[in-house]
Design a protein around this motif. Structure first.
Motif, PDB file in Angstrom:
ATOM      1  N   ASP A  15       0.829  -1.209   0.000  1.00 44.89           N
ATOM      2  CA  ASP A  15       0.000   0.000   0.000  1.00 44.89           C
ATOM      3  C   ASP A  15       0.862   1.257   0.000  1.00 44.89           C
ATOM      4  OD1 ASP A  15      -2.285  -1.531  -0.018  1.00 44.89           O
ATOM      5  OD2 ASP A  15      -2.597  -1.388   2.159  1.00 44.89           O
ATOM      6  N   ALA A  16       1.928   1.265   0.786  1.00 43.45           N
ATOM      7  CA  ALA A  16       2.823   2.422   0.842  1.00 43.45           C
ATOM      8  C   ALA A  16       3.519   2.632  -0.496  1.00 43.45           C
ATOM      9  CB  ALA A  16       3.848   2.249   1.957  1.00 43.45           C
ATOM     10  N   PHE A  17       3.917   1.526  -1.137  1.00 43.60           N
ATOM     11  CA  PHE A  17       4.574   1.613  -2.441  1.00 43.60           C
ATOM     12  C   PHE A  17       3.630   2.217  -3.476  1.00 43.60           C
ATOM     13  CE2 PHE A  17       5.501  -0.266  -6.619  1.00 43.60           C
ATOM     14  CZ  PHE A  17       6.794   0.206  -6.802  1.00 43.60           C
ATOM     15  N   ILE A  18       2.397   1.760  -3.495  1.00 41.40           N
ATOM     16  CA  ILE A  18       1.414   2.256  -4.462  1.00 41.40           C
ATOM     17  C   ILE A  18       1.085   3.723  -4.180  1.00 41.40           C
ATOM     18  CG2 ILE A  18      -0.982   2.019  -5.237  1.00 41.40           C
ATOM     19  CD1 ILE A  18      -0.587  -1.054  -4.769  1.00 41.40           C
ATOM     20  N   ALA A  19       0.937   4.078  -2.905  1.00 40.97           N
ATOM     21  CA  ALA A  19       0.622   5.466  -2.544  1.00 40.97           C
ATOM     22  C   ALA A  19       1.765   6.416  -2.900  1.00 40.97           C
ATOM     23  CB  ALA A  19       0.313   5.562  -1.057  1.00 40.97           C
ATOM     24  N   GLY A  20       2.986   5.906  -3.007  1.00 40.72           N
ATOM     25  CA  GLY A  20       4.138   6.742  -3.329  1.00 40.72           C
ATOM     26  C   GLY A  20       4.312   7.015  -4.805  1.00 40.72           C
ATOM     27  N   ALA A  21       3.489   6.408  -5.634  1.00 35.02           N
ATOM     28  CA  ALA A  21       3.601   6.615  -7.085  1.00 35.02           C
ATOM     29  C   ALA A  21       3.248   8.056  -7.440  1.00 35.02           C
ATOM     30  CB  ALA A  21       2.683   5.647  -7.819  1.00 35.02           C
TER      31      ALA A  21
ATOM     32  N   ASP B 220       1.534   9.288  -9.782  1.00 36.28           N
ATOM     33  CA  ASP B 220       0.147   9.494 -10.202  1.00 36.28           C
ATOM     34  C   ASP B 220      -0.863   8.985  -9.176  1.00 36.28           C
ATOM     35  OD1 ASP B 220       0.689   6.830 -10.494  1.00 36.28           O
ATOM     36  OD2 ASP B 220      -0.217   6.639 -12.477  1.00 36.28           O
ATOM     37  N   ALA B 221      -0.424   8.731  -7.946  1.00 34.45           N
ATOM     38  CA  ALA B 221      -1.310   8.201  -6.918  1.00 34.45           C
ATOM     39  C   ALA B 221      -2.264   9.259  -6.377  1.00 34.45           C
ATOM     40  CB  ALA B 221      -0.503   7.599  -5.775  1.00 34.45           C
TER      41      ALA B 221
END
Length: 86
Positions: free
Chosen positions: A15-21, A23-24
């Motif tokens: 979740d942290a990895f995805i939120a750091g994108a 375009d998140a």
């Protein structure tokens, strides 16, 4: 009866990895102009004519008069059907 696989649980690291994108984040709609956000507003023609008259009397732009009215409503409240709203 069908056999189904359990759905994998998301991990906090994923979740942290995805939120750091890049375009998140969801971007606000409209165009940012300096410190302000441009919006679209629809106003009845008779009311718009009154706003334009007031703007001319005050020597201000239409946008300035609308901004002042909104600011006063938010800061000082409104009276709607005899009830004061903040």
């Amino acid at each position: 009866m069908t056999i189904t696989k359990p759905k994998p649980q998301a991990t906090p690291a994923a979740d942290a990895f995805i939120a750091g994108a890049p375009d998140a984040e969801s971007k606000p709609r409209g165009v940012k102009k300096g410190n302000k956000q441009q919006i679209s507003l629809t106003i009845a023609p008779p009311l718009l004519a009154k706003i334009d008259e007031l703007a001319a009397e005050l020597g201000q732009s239409r946008a300035a008069v609308i901004n002042m009215a909104i600011y006063r409503a938010v800061e000082h409240g409104l009276v709607i059907d005899g009830l004061r709203k903040y």
